[in-house]
Scaffold this motif. Structure first.
Motif, short mmCIF file in Angstrom:
data_model
loop_
_atom_site.label_atom_id
_atom_site.label_comp_id
_atom_site.label_asym_id
_atom_site.label_seq_id
_atom_site.Cartn_x
_atom_site.Cartn_y
_atom_site.Cartn_z
N GLY A 87 77.46 12.16 73.00
CA GLY A 87 77.79 11.62 72.62
C GLY A 87 76.40 11.79 71.99
N LYS A 88 75.56 12.80 72.64
CA LYS A 88 74.46 13.46 72.33
C LYS A 88 74.40 13.84 70.96
CE LYS A 88 69.93 14.71 72.73
NZ LYS A 88 69.11 13.71 71.54
N ASN A 89 75.58 14.21 70.51
CA ASN A 89 75.53 14.90 69.56
C ASN A 89 76.19 14.24 68.01
OD1 ASN A 89 73.90 16.97 70.00
ND2 ASN A 89 75.48 18.05 70.87
N ASN A 90 77.18 13.43 68.42
CA ASN A 90 77.82 12.40 67.78
C ASN A 90 77.83 11.06 67.37
OD1 ASN A 90 80.46 14.16 67.03
ND2 ASN A 90 79.83 14.29 69.34
N LEU A 91 76.29 10.63 67.95
CA LEU A 91 76.60 9.19 67.40
C LEU A 91 74.29 9.17 66.40
CD1 LEU A 91 77.18 7.73 70.84
CD2 LEU A 91 77.94 7.20 68.51
N SER A 92 74.35 7.72 66.27
CA SER A 92 73.22 7.97 65.73
C SER A 92 72.18 7.76 67.09
CB SER A 92 72.52 6.59 64.48
OG SER A 92 72.91 5.26 65.28
N ASN A 93 71.14 7.59 66.80
CA ASN A 93 69.71 7.15 67.50
C ASN A 93 70.37 6.08 68.65
OD1 ASN A 93 68.60 10.25 68.14
ND2 ASN A 93 66.86 9.43 66.00
N TYR A 94 70.22 4.89 67.90
CA TYR A 94 70.07 3.60 68.12
C TYR A 94 71.73 3.62 68.68
CZ TYR A 94 71.68 -1.18 67.98
OH TYR A 94 72.41 -2.58 68.35
N ASN A 95 72.54 4.06 68.33
CA ASN A 95 74.51 4.30 68.97
C ASN A 95 73.60 4.62 70.43
OD1 ASN A 95 75.57 2.16 67.71
ND2 ASN A 95 76.07 3.66 66.05
N PHE A 96 73.54 5.90 70.16
CA PHE A 96 73.00 6.80 71.74
C PHE A 96 72.11 6.18 72.58
CE2 PHE A 96 71.35 9.75 74.27
CZ PHE A 96 72.51 10.91 74.74
N TYR A 97 71.17 5.34 71.95
CA TYR A 97 71.06 4.68 73.00
C TYR A 97 71.19 3.05 73.75
CZ TYR A 97 66.66 6.83 71.69
OH TYR A 97 65.17 7.83 70.71
#
Length: 174
Positions: A87-97
């Motif tokens: 997820g680190k490289n596949n999500l926006s910051n919000y979604n990763f959080y």
């Protein structure tokens, strides 16, 4: 073009991992919630000896590493960890959080109490010689076992439900 194709494979693999995490976490949460709202209240009506024997027999299935149970339980942990990594490289910051909070809630709010509290209580029960214990010893053991086990199971259930809802929300957003 090959870079784009490789990126698409990674994105699809991440999505499959996230779907698997959500499914497995939901199955684990359903099991522990089922214990909280059906199994434990049901066997609570038994005598001390019957209660301890019933729980001991159910736990023995798990202690013998029942393959489907182990696949779901351990798979939920591994898939959540894989989802965070991917997820680190596949999500926006919000979604990763959101993923990190849901995963942390699941790992620290479901799995950690299981390892720290429920499993040691289960292991104590497995060591108890129920057949050769008198009623007063069984009554004392039940008091020492039942209330803390139920308390931590409710905590696990609540954390699991919230974590699964957050994972589902994340899936809806991507």
């Amino acid at each position: 073009k090959s870079t784009r194709g490789g990126r698409l494979v990674i994105e699809n693999f991440f999505l499959l991992t996230l779907i698997l995490s959500t499914l497995l976490c939901a199955l684990v949460t359903g099991l522990i919630l089922g214990f909280a709202i059906v199994v434990m209240p049901g066997i609570a009506k038994f005598s001390d000896k019957e209660f301890l024997l019933a729980f001991k027999h159910m736990d023995e299935v798990i202690q013998r590493n029942q393959p489907i149970f182990m696949l779901i339980w351990v798979g939920s942990i591994l898939s959540v960890i894989a989802s965070i990594i991917l997820g680190k490289n596949n999500l926006s910051n919000y979604n990763f959080y959101l993923l990190c909070i849901a995963s942390g809630l699941y790992l620290l709010g479901v799995q950690a109490p299981t390892i720290r509290f429920n499993i040691p209580l289960n292991n104590e029960l497995q060591r108890l010689d129920i057949s050769n214990s008198d009623e007063s010893a069984l009554a004392l053991f039940r008091i020492k076992f039942e209330s803390p086990w139920n308390r931590w199971n409710v905590i696990r259930s609540l954390n699991g439900v919230i974590a699964v809802c957050m994972l589902q929300l994340l899936l809806l957003q991507i």
